[in-house]
Motif scaffolding. Structure first.
Motif, PDB file in Angstrom:
ATOM      1  N   LEU A  47       0.558  -1.287  -0.047  1.00 32.61           N
ATOM      2  CA  LEU A  47       0.459  -0.126   0.181  1.00 32.61           C
ATOM      3  C   LEU A  47       0.515   1.636   0.716  1.00 32.61           C
ATOM      4  N   ARG A  48       2.066   1.146   0.295  1.00 33.17           N
ATOM      5  CA  ARG A  48       3.339   2.630   0.941  1.00 33.17           C
ATOM      6  C   ARG A  48       3.825   2.512  -0.833  1.00 33.17           C
ATOM      7  N   MET A  49       3.841   1.641  -1.459  1.00 37.01           N
ATOM      8  CA  MET A  49       3.982   1.347  -2.821  1.00 37.01           C
ATOM      9  C   MET A  49       3.169   1.585  -3.905  1.00 37.01           C
ATOM     10  N   LEU A  50       2.458   1.648  -3.475  1.00 34.58           N
ATOM     11  CA  LEU A  50       0.908   1.825  -4.725  1.00 34.58           C
ATOM     12  C   LEU A  50       1.026   3.752  -4.341  1.00 34.58           C
ATOM     13  N   ALA A  51       1.006   3.858  -2.557  1.00 32.23           N
ATOM     14  CA  ALA A  51       0.689   6.371  -2.775  1.00 32.23           C
ATOM     15  C   ALA A  51       2.682   6.489  -2.584  1.00 32.23           C
ATOM     16  N   GLY A  52       3.120   5.921  -3.332  1.00 30.28           N
ATOM     17  CA  GLY A  52       4.070   6.514  -3.598  1.00 30.28           C
ATOM     18  C   GLY A  52       5.054   7.453  -2.154  1.00 30.28           C
ATOM     19  N   LEU A  53       4.689   6.691  -1.091  1.00 31.06           N
ATOM     20  CA  LEU A  53       5.190   6.603   0.266  1.00 31.06           C
ATOM     21  C   LEU A  53       6.569   6.106   0.366  1.00 31.06           C
ATOM     22  N   GLU A  54       6.632   4.917  -0.222  1.00 31.29           N
ATOM     23  CA  GLU A  54       7.551   4.236   0.012  1.00 31.29           C
ATOM     24  C   GLU A  54       8.616   3.692  -1.382  1.00 31.29           C
ATOM     25  N   PRO A  55       9.864   4.119  -1.461  1.00 28.15           N
ATOM     26  CA  PRO A  55      10.694   3.920  -2.295  1.00 28.15           C
ATOM     27  C   PRO A  55      10.640   2.133  -3.403  1.00 28.15           C
ATOM     28  N   ILE A  56      10.460   1.701  -4.459  1.00 24.64           N
ATOM     29  CA  ILE A  56      10.377   0.960  -4.767  1.00 24.64           C
ATOM     30  C   ILE A  56      12.068   0.193  -5.936  1.00 24.64           C
ATOM     31  N   ASP A  57      12.156  -0.859  -5.527  1.00 26.34           N
ATOM     32  CA  ASP A  57      14.240  -1.063  -5.304  1.00 26.34           C
ATOM     33  C   ASP A  57      13.653  -1.854  -6.857  1.00 26.34           C
ATOM     34  N   THR A  58      12.723  -2.462  -7.607  1.00 27.57           N
ATOM     35  CA  THR A  58      13.536  -2.784  -9.211  1.00 27.57           C
ATOM     36  C   THR A  58      11.425  -2.594  -8.691  1.00 27.57           C
ATOM     37  N   GLY A  59      11.135  -2.770 -10.637  1.00 30.67           N
ATOM     38  CA  GLY A  59       9.625  -2.347 -10.862  1.00 30.67           C
ATOM     39  C   GLY A  59       9.344  -1.357 -10.808  1.00 30.67           C
ATOM     40  N   THR A  60       7.936  -1.340 -11.956  1.00 32.39           N
ATOM     41  CA  THR A  60       6.993   0.160 -11.515  1.00 32.39           C
ATOM     42  C   THR A  60       5.947   0.330 -10.657  1.00 32.39           C
ATOM     43  N   VAL A  61       5.391   1.285 -10.547  1.00 31.49           N
ATOM     44  CA  VAL A  61       4.052   1.384  -9.991  1.00 31.49           C
ATOM     45  C   VAL A  61       3.511   2.871 -10.865  1.00 31.49           C
ATOM     46  N   HIS A  62       2.158   2.207 -11.441  1.00 32.80           N
ATOM     47  CA  HIS A  62       1.632   3.356 -12.454  1.00 32.80           C
ATOM     48  C   HIS A  62       0.007   3.196 -12.124  1.00 32.80           C
ATOM     49  N   ILE A  63       0.204   4.477 -12.072  1.00 31.71           N
ATOM     50  CA  ILE A  63      -1.461   5.178 -11.370  1.00 31.71           C
ATOM     51  C   ILE A  63      -1.648   5.688 -13.126  1.00 31.71           C
ATOM     52  N   GLY A  64      -2.775   4.433 -13.453  1.00 29.71           N
ATOM     53  CA  GLY A  64      -3.264   5.214 -15.072  1.00 29.71           C
ATOM     54  C   GLY A  64      -1.768   5.623 -15.613  1.00 29.71           C
ATOM     55  N   GLU A  65      -0.902   6.395 -16.239  1.00 25.64           N
ATOM     56  CA  GLU A  65      -0.073   6.546 -17.091  1.00 25.64           C
ATOM     57  C   GLU A  65       0.826   7.104 -16.933  1.00 25.64           C
ATOM     58  N   THR A  66       0.132   7.444 -15.470  1.00 28.35           N
ATOM     59  CA  THR A  66       2.143   8.454 -14.588  1.00 28.35           C
ATOM     60  C   THR A  66       2.403   6.678 -14.159  1.00 28.35           C
ATOM     61  N   ASN A  67       4.251   6.651 -13.953  1.00 29.00           N
ATOM     62  CA  ASN A  67       4.854   5.903 -13.374  1.00 29.00           C
ATOM     63  C   ASN A  67       5.184   7.194 -12.078  1.00 29.00           C
ATOM     64  N   LEU A  68       5.096   6.044 -10.507  1.00 35.30           N
ATOM     65  CA  LEU A  68       5.426   6.687  -9.583  1.00 35.30           C
ATOM     66  C   LEU A  68       6.865   6.795  -9.173  1.00 35.30           C
ATOM     67  N   THR A  69       7.494   5.297 -10.378  1.00 30.78           N
ATOM     68  CA  THR A  69       9.083   5.534 -10.148  1.00 30.78           C
ATOM     69  C   THR A  69       9.718   6.219 -10.591  1.00 30.78           C
ATOM     70  N   THR A  70       9.215   7.394 -11.421  1.00 26.99           N
ATOM     71  CA  THR A  70      10.197   8.521 -11.901  1.00 26.99           C
ATOM     72  C   THR A  70       9.767   9.818 -10.984  1.00 26.99           C
ATOM     73  N   LEU A  71       9.028  10.195 -10.222  1.00 29.73           N
ATOM     74  CA  LEU A  71       8.317  11.331 -10.179  1.00 29.73           C
ATOM     75  C   LEU A  71       9.543  11.288  -8.883  1.00 29.73           C
ATOM     76  N   GLY A  72       9.626  12.667  -8.914  1.00 29.51           N
ATOM     77  CA  GLY A  72      10.448  13.147  -7.465  1.00 29.51           C
ATOM     78  C   GLY A  72       9.531  13.886  -6.758  1.00 29.51           C
ATOM     79  N   ASP A  73       9.853  14.136  -5.758  1.00 27.21           N
ATOM     80  CA  ASP A  73       9.043  14.830  -4.454  1.00 27.21           C
ATOM     81  C   ASP A  73       7.839  14.950  -4.208  1.00 27.21           C
ATOM     82  N   ALA A  74       8.334  16.525  -5.462  1.00 29.51           N
ATOM     83  CA  ALA A  74       7.075  17.774  -5.343  1.00 29.51           C
ATOM     84  C   ALA A  74       5.576  16.794  -5.794  1.00 29.51           C
ATOM     85  N   ALA A  75       6.410  16.078  -7.154  1.00 26.77           N
ATOM     86  CA  ALA A  75       5.378  15.277  -7.729  1.00 26.77           C
ATOM     87  C   ALA A  75       4.481  14.181  -7.395  1.00 26.77           C
ATOM     88  N   LEU A  76       5.081  13.073  -6.314  1.00 26.03           N
ATOM     89  CA  LEU A  76       4.784  12.635  -5.356  1.00 26.03           C
ATOM     90  C   LEU A  76       3.986  13.413  -4.559  1.00 26.03           C
TER      91      LEU A  76
END
Length: 153
Positions: free
Chosen positions: A48-77
């Motif tokens: 759940l924390r990975m889904l909310a962008g509260l927890e960094p992901i070590d490998t792979g990706t998490v997308h909400i729609g077209e938004t890739n959380l793993t590429t977002l900086g702190d302000a965008a998250l």
């Protein structure tokens, strides 16, 4: 709402340790209801924390729609969490110096926005807190605090 997709998502808290989440592949379609069930320590909260962008992901990706959380900086998250994700913490994270109403509207206040009065009334009535809006968290029962957190989310 948007489809949520985990692709080969993993999270390890320390080198050599067992992964908290290990190569998760999961798609949650718009409007779908999902329940995470399992024993303590199996990765439910981490997921759940990975889904909310509260927890960094070590490998792979998490997308909400077209938004890739793993590429977002702190302000965008932060903007994503404020505008598109409702999150209720286990400890509720209510601000003790604010009233129930101020805790409910806090994300909008931080964003410099005013709540839609009809929406706010509907949410307050939905959680049954109209008579407790001026109370601070320490003046509320645990269930009332939980409902303030749900209304804020």
């Amino acid at each position: 709402m948007a489809t949520v997709t985990f692709t080969d998502a993993s999270r390890v808290y320390s080198a050599g340790a067992r992964p908290a989440v290990d190569h998760l592949n999961l798609t949650i379609e718009d409007g779908e209801f999902l329940v995470l069930v399992g024993p303590s320590g199996c990765g439910k909260s981490t997921t759940l924390r990975m889904l909310a962008g509260l927890e960094p992901i070590d490998t792979g990706t998490v997308h909400i729609g077209e938004t890739n959380l793993t590429t977002l900086g702190d302000a965008a998250l932060t903007r994503l969490r404020r505008d598109r994700i409702g999150f209720i913490f286990q400890a509720y994270n209510l601000v003790p110096t604010l009233t129930a109403l101020e805790n409910i509207t806090l994300p909008l206040d931080i964003a410099g926005r005013k709540p839609d009065p009809e929406w706010l009334d509907r949410i307050i009535d939905m959680v049954g807190l109209r008579d407790r809006l001026r109370n601070k968290p320490h003046q509320l029962s645990g269930g009332q605090q939980q409902r303030v957190a749900a209304a804020r989310a």
